[in-house]
Design a protein around this motif. Structure first.
Motif, PDB file in Angstrom:
ATOM      1  N   GLU A   4     -30.110  68.843 127.747  1.00 37.02           N
ATOM      2  CA  GLU A   4     -30.701  67.840 127.391  1.00 37.02           C
ATOM      3  C   GLU A   4     -31.557  67.643 126.255  1.00 37.02           C
ATOM      4  O   GLU A   4     -31.352  66.347 125.580  1.00 37.02           O
ATOM      5  CB  GLU A   4     -30.739  66.536 128.905  1.00 37.02           C
ATOM      6  N   PHE A   5     -31.845  68.049 126.291  1.00 33.92           N
ATOM      7  CA  PHE A   5     -32.681  68.479 124.703  1.00 33.92           C
ATOM      8  C   PHE A   5     -31.551  68.328 124.034  1.00 33.92           C
ATOM      9  O   PHE A   5     -32.316  68.412 122.370  1.00 33.92           O
ATOM     10  CB  PHE A   5     -33.781  69.821 124.594  1.00 33.92           C
ATOM     11  N   GLU A   6     -31.065  69.409 123.951  1.00 32.79           N
ATOM     12  CA  GLU A   6     -30.353  69.473 122.897  1.00 32.79           C
ATOM     13  C   GLU A   6     -29.604  68.357 122.004  1.00 32.79           C
ATOM     14  O   GLU A   6     -28.831  68.770 120.732  1.00 32.79           O
ATOM     15  CB  GLU A   6     -29.238  71.177 123.157  1.00 32.79           C
ATOM     16  N   LYS A   7     -29.614  67.896 123.107  1.00 34.55           N
ATOM     17  CA  LYS A   7     -28.548  66.442 123.171  1.00 34.55           C
ATOM     18  C   LYS A   7     -29.254  65.434 122.377  1.00 34.55           C
ATOM     19  O   LYS A   7     -29.066  64.572 121.469  1.00 34.55           O
ATOM     20  CB  LYS A   7     -27.956  65.832 124.325  1.00 34.55           C
ATOM     21  N   ILE A   8     -30.199  65.950 122.100  1.00 33.61           N
ATOM     22  CA  ILE A   8     -31.620  64.629 121.148  1.00 33.61           C
ATOM     23  C   ILE A   8     -32.021  64.856 120.369  1.00 33.61           C
ATOM     24  O   ILE A   8     -32.185  64.211 119.099  1.00 33.61           O
ATOM     25  CB  ILE A   8     -32.800  64.574 122.159  1.00 33.61           C
ATOM     26  N   SER A  53     -44.708  68.710 117.600  1.00 34.82           N
ATOM     27  CA  SER A  53     -45.705  67.572 117.268  1.00 34.82           C
ATOM     28  C   SER A  53     -45.486  66.436 117.536  1.00 34.82           C
ATOM     29  O   SER A  53     -46.372  65.185 117.884  1.00 34.82           O
ATOM     30  CB  SER A  53     -46.394  68.149 115.987  1.00 34.82           C
ATOM     31  N   ILE A  54     -44.721  65.820 117.249  1.00 36.27           N
ATOM     32  CA  ILE A  54     -44.102  64.398 117.982  1.00 36.27           C
ATOM     33  C   ILE A  54     -43.292  64.622 119.345  1.00 36.27           C
ATOM     34  O   ILE A  54     -42.632  63.901 119.603  1.00 36.27           O
ATOM     35  CB  ILE A  54     -43.420  64.115 116.517  1.00 36.27           C
ATOM     36  N   ALA A  55     -43.417  65.272 120.153  1.00 33.33           N
ATOM     37  CA  ALA A  55     -42.887  65.623 120.981  1.00 33.33           C
ATOM     38  C   ALA A  55     -42.677  64.771 122.093  1.00 33.33           C
ATOM     39  O   ALA A  55     -42.017  64.103 122.510  1.00 33.33           O
ATOM     40  CB  ALA A  55     -43.555  67.307 121.947  1.00 33.33           C
ATOM     41  N   SER A  56     -44.101  64.124 122.048  1.00 34.61           N
ATOM     42  CA  SER A  56     -44.758  63.145 122.988  1.00 34.61           C
ATOM     43  C   SER A  56     -43.761  61.683 122.871  1.00 34.61           C
ATOM     44  O   SER A  56     -43.188  60.602 123.656  1.00 34.61           O
ATOM     45  CB  SER A  56     -45.986  62.778 123.445  1.00 34.61           C
ATOM     46  N   SER A  65     -39.580  64.581 129.722  1.00 31.55           N
ATOM     47  CA  SER A  65     -40.777  64.693 130.605  1.00 31.55           C
ATOM     48  C   SER A  65     -41.429  65.901 128.862  1.00 31.55           C
ATOM     49  O   SER A  65     -40.784  66.750 128.283  1.00 31.55           O
ATOM     50  CB  SER A  65     -40.835  66.473 130.716  1.00 31.55           C
ATOM     51  N   LYS A  66     -42.413  65.078 128.699  1.00 31.21           N
ATOM     52  CA  LYS A  66     -43.193  65.902 126.847  1.00 31.21           C
ATOM     53  C   LYS A  66     -43.231  67.210 127.961  1.00 31.21           C
ATOM     54  O   LYS A  66     -42.643  67.973 126.582  1.00 31.21           O
ATOM     55  CB  LYS A  66     -44.044  64.905 127.000  1.00 31.21           C
ATOM     56  N   THR A  67     -43.706  67.610 128.389  1.00 35.79           N
ATOM     57  CA  THR A  67     -44.588  69.025 128.554  1.00 35.79           C
ATOM     58  C   THR A  67     -43.284  70.145 128.402  1.00 35.79           C
ATOM     59  O   THR A  67     -43.423  70.485 127.821  1.00 35.79           O
ATOM     60  CB  THR A  67     -45.036  69.121 130.105  1.00 35.79           C
ATOM     61  N   ASP A  68     -42.429  69.553 129.280  1.00 37.74           N
ATOM     62  CA  ASP A  68     -41.316  70.497 129.228  1.00 37.74           C
ATOM     63  C   ASP A  68     -40.045  69.915 127.503  1.00 37.74           C
ATOM     64  O   ASP A  68     -39.965  71.859 127.204  1.00 37.74           O
ATOM     65  CB  ASP A  68     -39.606  70.025 130.137  1.00 37.74           C
ATOM     66  N   PHE A  69     -39.722  69.638 127.526  1.00 42.73           N
ATOM     67  CA  PHE A  69     -39.472  68.896 125.972  1.00 42.73           C
ATOM     68  C   PHE A  69     -40.617  69.920 125.050  1.00 42.73           C
ATOM     69  O   PHE A  69     -40.334  70.300 124.256  1.00 42.73           O
ATOM     70  CB  PHE A  69     -39.140  67.949 125.249  1.00 42.73           C
ATOM     71  N   TRP A  72     -40.044  73.393 124.754  1.00 42.16           N
ATOM     72  CA  TRP A  72     -38.474  74.020 124.726  1.00 42.16           C
ATOM     73  C   TRP A  72     -38.517  73.974 122.878  1.00 42.16           C
ATOM     74  O   TRP A  72     -38.205  75.219 122.395  1.00 42.16           O
ATOM     75  CB  TRP A  72     -37.661  72.757 124.885  1.00 42.16           C
ATOM     76  N   ALA A  73     -39.352  73.498 122.576  1.00 33.91           N
ATOM     77  CA  ALA A  73     -39.311  73.126 120.606  1.00 33.91           C
ATOM     78  C   ALA A  73     -39.814  74.183 120.752  1.00 33.91           C
ATOM     79  O   ALA A  73     -40.003  74.910 119.465  1.00 33.91           O
ATOM     80  CB  ALA A  73     -39.873  71.736 120.483  1.00 33.91           C
ATOM     81  N   TYR A  74     -41.452  74.375 121.229  1.00 35.23           N
ATOM     82  CA  TYR A  74     -42.490  75.398 120.727  1.00 35.23           C
ATOM     83  C   TYR A  74     -41.325  76.891 120.551  1.00 35.23           C
ATOM     84  O   TYR A  74     -40.911  77.734 119.732  1.00 35.23           O
ATOM     85  CB  TYR A  74     -43.390  75.398 121.486  1.00 35.23           C
TER      86      TYR A  74
END
Length: 106
Positions: A4-8, A53-56, A65-69, A72-74
Motif C-alpha cells: 500500500e505504501f508503494e502506491k502512495i 520527514s513528512i511521513a505524518s 499508519s505514520k509509524t509504519d510509513f 518503510w521510508a527510512y
C-alpha cells in the motif's frame, strides 16, 4: 504485488527499484556505472529523507499508519545510503587498481 505504501509514492518507488536492480547487477570493472549508481543513490537518498520527514502528512492524507510509513521510508533511505557508500568505495578501489595496473605496464 505492490504494498500500500508503494502506491502512495509510485514514482519514488519505481526509481528506487530501478536503481536497486542496477546495483544488484553492477560489475566492478564498470567504473562509470559504479560512479553513476553512487551519485544516483545519494540523490535518491535525499528524496527518501524528505519523504520520511513528512511521513505524518503523507500518512494522514492516505489513511495509513505514520509509524509504519515512516519506518518503510527510512529503510529505503538507509538502503540508498548503503548503496552510495558501497559503490563509492568500489569505484575508488577499482580506479586505484586500474592506475596501478597501468603503471605496472609502463
Amino acid at each position: 504485488m505492490k504494498s500500500e505504501f508503494e502506491k502512495i509514492v509510485p514514482e519514488d518507488t519505481r526509481q528506487f527499484k530501478d536503481l536497486f536492480k542496477r546495483y544488484r547487477d553492477k560489475r566492478l570493472e564498470d567504473l562509470s556505472e559504479l560512479n553513476d549508481i553512487a551519485t544516483q543513490a545519494l540523490i535518491l537518498a535525499q528524496r527518501w529523507c524528505e519523504i520520511q520527514s513528512i511521513a505524518s502528512v503523507i500518512a494522514k492524507e492516505n489513511d495509513v499508519s505514520k509509524t509504519d510509513f515512516q519506518t518503510w521510508a527510512y529503510q529505503h533511505y538507509r538502503n540508498l545510503q548503503e548503496m552510495h557508500i558501497d559503490c563509492r568505495s568500489l569505484y575508488k578501489c577499482a580506479r586505484e587498481d586500474l592506475k596501478a595496473n597501468l603503471l605496472m605496464e609502463n
